[in-house]
Motif scaffolding. Structure first.
Motif, mmCIF file in Angstrom:
data_model
loop_
_atom_site.group_PDB
_atom_site.id
_atom_site.type_symbol
_atom_site.label_atom_id
_atom_site.label_comp_id
_atom_site.label_asym_id
_atom_site.label_seq_id
_atom_site.Cartn_x
_atom_site.Cartn_y
_atom_site.Cartn_z
ATOM 1 N N UNK A 25 72.614 70.634 18.699
ATOM 2 C CA UNK A 25 71.270 71.197 18.512
ATOM 3 C C UNK A 25 71.343 72.582 17.875
ATOM 4 N N UNK A 26 72.257 73.407 18.360
ATOM 5 C CA UNK A 26 72.424 74.745 17.787
ATOM 6 C C UNK A 26 72.835 74.657 16.318
ATOM 7 N N UNK A 27 73.740 73.746 16.006
ATOM 8 C CA UNK A 27 74.172 73.574 14.620
ATOM 9 C C UNK A 27 73.002 73.197 13.726
ATOM 10 N N UNK A 28 72.177 72.256 14.192
ATOM 11 C CA UNK A 28 71.041 71.822 13.379
ATOM 12 C C UNK A 28 70.059 72.964 13.164
ATOM 13 N N UNK A 29 69.784 73.732 14.192
ATOM 14 C CA UNK A 29 68.861 74.862 14.047
ATOM 15 C C UNK A 29 69.370 75.850 13.002
ATOM 16 N N UNK A 30 70.670 76.032 12.920
ATOM 17 C CA UNK A 30 71.253 76.957 11.944
ATOM 18 C C UNK A 30 71.182 76.430 10.517
ATOM 19 N N UNK A 31 70.844 75.164 10.339
ATOM 20 C CA UNK A 31 70.830 74.543 9.009
ATOM 21 C C UNK A 31 69.444 74.476 8.386
ATOM 22 N N UNK A 58 59.301 72.152 10.345
ATOM 23 C CA UNK A 58 60.424 72.594 11.177
ATOM 24 C C UNK A 58 60.027 72.684 12.643
ATOM 25 N N UNK A 59 58.756 73.002 12.904
ATOM 26 C CA UNK A 59 58.302 72.989 14.297
ATOM 27 C C UNK A 59 58.422 71.581 14.868
ATOM 28 N N UNK A 60 58.135 70.563 14.067
ATOM 29 C CA UNK A 60 58.305 69.187 14.522
ATOM 30 C C UNK A 60 59.768 68.903 14.850
ATOM 31 N N UNK A 61 60.682 69.476 14.069
ATOM 32 C CA UNK A 61 62.112 69.289 14.335
ATOM 33 C C UNK A 61 62.491 69.930 15.668
ATOM 34 N N UNK A 62 62.115 71.195 15.849
ATOM 35 C CA UNK A 62 62.514 71.894 17.079
ATOM 36 C C UNK A 62 61.859 71.267 18.315
#
Length: 360
Positions: free
Chosen positions: A296-302, A313-317
């Protein structure tokens, strides 16, 4: 032939107590949780999925409404996704337990009928809604009729990309649920790695994760949903939930002579005791939960790589938060539900009394 329902050990071996399972996420419950259980039982009766008193009692006691409220705590469409979960549990029981004595071709027929109710082409949706009969193929049983109706009410507002993913995940669920009952599946004990991949597919988690978009009416942008980093996040969550289920369901699986679950595979692969196999399984869940957090942290950094706006991006998080809720909510339900504590011991190959043959 059925023998008894019991919360004790099966007699074939002594089941040790389940060690504590680590979960760093807070369990949440949908504010409308109290009403969804009664709704789900009424839906199952109306759809002719449950008829007998024993089936109705078991369905209600398992708490599938509570399960849905725990894993979809943000849902605006809670009743709809709860019906999906109820259907998925019943379909899994039928394919895994109800067709025990059936020819493999009969299992395949049921699976084919189910899959045919999920056309990606929605040109038929302009037709008037007729509960239980919408879809590309005639719904020949209560199980297929209920699925046809669910798809009719679910697919219309969703994107073609979502429909394609969901149908693919449903197909995988059916295929890998049937696999252990095929001649090859019975004769070839899987390695641990092979079992883990099979378990991901037959868990139903991927299609259930897809239903989070239905629950909230918010889709993750396709550019992220189809990316490998996002798939990695979901694989980790899938493993945690599936393995947790296997830990809690040891008694149920062994009561009917089924060793196609993580604890039994670990016991065989490592030539160890049931206590040690359970401890290994719990340790695997802990480490896989850590993998999920990192993914999850990796994806947020991308974020910068995907080019999506703030809304996307809000939908992603939010979907990552929903997956955390799936992990904690599923664990909370497994700790609470009697589904895996009170089991009906049967002779190997026999059908439990709560399985209703009219469903398929």
């Amino acid at each position: 032939m059925s023998t008894s329902t019991t919360s004790d050990t099966t007699g074939a071996f002594d089941i040790p107590s389940i060690p504590p399972i680590w979960c760093p996420f807070e369990a949440r419950m949908h504010p409308d949780a109290d009403g969804v259980a009664d709704h789900l039982v009424e839906w199952a009766r109306r759809s002719l999925l449950i008829r007998t008193p024993s089936a109705a009692e078991r369905f209600h006691r398992a708490g599938f409404g509570r399960f849905s409220a725990a894993v979809y705590p943000r849902a605006t469409q809670l009743h709809l996704v709860a019906e999906w979960q109820g259907h998925n549990w019943l379909a899994d029981d039928q394919l895994d337990e109800g067709l025990t004595l059936a020819d493999p071709k009969d299992r395949e027929r049921v699976a084919d009928q189910l899959l045919s109710q999920l056309p990606e082409d929605l040109s038929w949706l302009h037709l008037p809604v007729r509960r239980g009969t919408a879809g590309a193929s005639h719904a020949a049983s209560p199980l297929t009729a209920a699925l046809s109706d669910l798809w009719h009410r679910t697919a219309r507002p969703m994107s073609r990309a979502w429909r394609r993913r969901f149908v693919g995940h449903y197909r995988d669920f059916l295929a890998f649920t049937l696999l252990p009952h095929s001649a090859r599946g019975r004769l070839t004990p899987p390695t641990l790695a092979a079992f883990v991949e099979r378990r991901r597919q037959n868990s139903g988690c991927e299609m259930s994760f897809d239903l989070s978009a239905v629950a909230t009416q918010t889709e993750v942008p396709a550019v992220v949903a189809d990316s490998e980093p996002y798939r990695t996040v979901r694989r980790c969550a899938n493993d945690v939930i599936s393995w947790t289920n296997d830990i809690f369901s040891v008694r149920k699986e062994m009561a009917r002579g089924d060793e196609d679950h993580l604890v039994a595979v670990l016991r065989r692969v490592h030539d160890t005791t049931w206590d040690e196999a359970l401890a290994r399984a719990v340790d695997m869940v802990k480490h896989r939960t850590g993998d999920f957090v990192i993914a999850c942290d990796d994806l947020r950094d991308m974020r910068r790589l995907y080019g999506v706006d703030d809304f996307g991006w809000r939908a992603v998080t939010e979907s990552l938060t929903d997956l955390e809720g799936w992990i904690s909510g599923s664990l909370e339900w497994h700790r609470w539900s009697p589904r895996y504590r009170l089991v009906e011991t049967t002779e190997t190959g026999s059908v439990p009394s709560y399985i209703e043959p009219h469903v398929v």
